[in-house]
Every structure is written in structure tokens, then in C-alpha cells.
Scaffold this motif. Structure first.
Motif, PDB file in Angstrom:
ATOM      1  N   SER A  43       0.830  -1.209   0.000  1.00 56.80           N
ATOM      2  CA  SER A  43       0.000   0.000   0.000  1.00 56.80           C
ATOM      3  C   SER A  43       0.864   1.258   0.000  1.00 56.80           C
ATOM      4  N   SER A  44       0.190   2.384   0.027  1.00 55.17           N
ATOM      5  CA  SER A  44       0.901   3.666   0.095  1.00 55.17           C
ATOM      6  C   SER A  44       0.950   4.209   1.527  1.00 55.17           C
TER       7      SER A  44
ATOM      8  N   SER B 165       2.212   4.559   5.424  1.00 54.76           N
ATOM      9  CA  SER B 165       3.478   4.409   6.148  1.00 54.76           C
ATOM     10  C   SER B 165       3.276   3.453   7.317  1.00 54.76           C
TER      11      SER B 165
END
Length: 135
Positions: free
Chosen positions: A44-45, A47
Motif C-alpha cells: 500500500s501507500s 506508512s
């Protein structure tokens, strides 16, 4: 999924002791929160901090809602709820004698997760896997 064979002793209807055998899942790996976070970061994007923060907030929300008797449904994951237990009383008039306590936190998986049960390949833990089975 690997399993092993377990033995259980019990008494039958004639009160005779019997032994029966059944399959029991073996667990060689327990995936940690850190490992889950790392996997999610790679797919995913988000963090690692974002994911860790969301997980902490889900825990906080469960801690708020479950003691209030609320069920908490998380789409595609499942529903969390709390059960209670108490001593028994002779009549509703004895309500002041009830000693109620939280008993369990129950998790009911979402139907999408339950569908996984139909596609499990079982392997006896005492046997070695062939290269084809490992793939």
C-alpha cells in the motif's frame, strides 16, 4: 495447513473408557504486528506509522465500545462483542445478589474470511512436503 493427530479419552454411554483420535492444527508461525505492518506497507501507500496508529485506534475504540455492550463490526474482518456471566439467583427479586462479570471477548469472522475455510489444503505434520506441494 499442517495438522497432527491427538488422542482423547472419554467415557461412552455404557461408562466405559474409550480412546478416539482427531486432527489438530499445528502452528509453527505466529505473525506479529510488526510483520503485518511491514506486509501492509509493501502492498500500500500507507506508512508504518499510519498503520500502527490505525491499529492502536481500533484497539482504543474496542476498549470504549465493548464494555458498553456494543458490538463492533469491522467490514471484511468481522464483529467483536463481549459476553457476561453471573451467579444464579432464585428469583428476579434477588437481583441485588447478582455478581455479574465480563466473561469473554468474542470474535465472529466476516463471511469473506469464512470462505477461506473451503480452500484449505491439509498436510499431516509427520510427512515431508514434495517440491510441488511447497509451491
Amino acid at each position: 495447513m499442517e495438522y497432527k493427530i491427538w488422542k482423547k479419552k472419554f467415557k461412552n454411554a455404557q461408562n466405559q473408557e474409550q480412546e478416539k483420535y482427531f486432527a489438530c492444527k499445528t502452528t509453527r508461525v505466529t505473525v506479529t504486528t510488526a510483520q503485518l505492518i511491514e506486509e501492509i506497507v509493501l502492498r500500500s501507500s500507507f506508512s508504518a506509522g499510519d498503520i500502527k496508529g490505525v491499529l492502536a485506534e481500533i484497539n482504543t475504540s474496542l476498549a470504549i465500545h465493548l464494555p458498553l455492550g456494543h458490538n463492533v463490526n469491522i467490514d471484511d474482518l468481522g464483529t467483536y462483542s463481549m459476553t457476561i456471566t453471573s451467579n444464579m439467583i432464585d428469583s428476579p427479586a434477588d437481583i441485588s445478589k447478582l455478581k455479574i462479570r465480563g466473561n469473554r471477548i468474542v470474535y465472529k469472522p466476516a463471511s469473506s474470511l469464512l470462505k477461506l475455510l473451503n480452500n484449505i489444503h491439509f498436510l499431516f505434520a509427520g510427512e515431508k512436503q514434495t517440491k510441488k506441494e511447497q509451491e
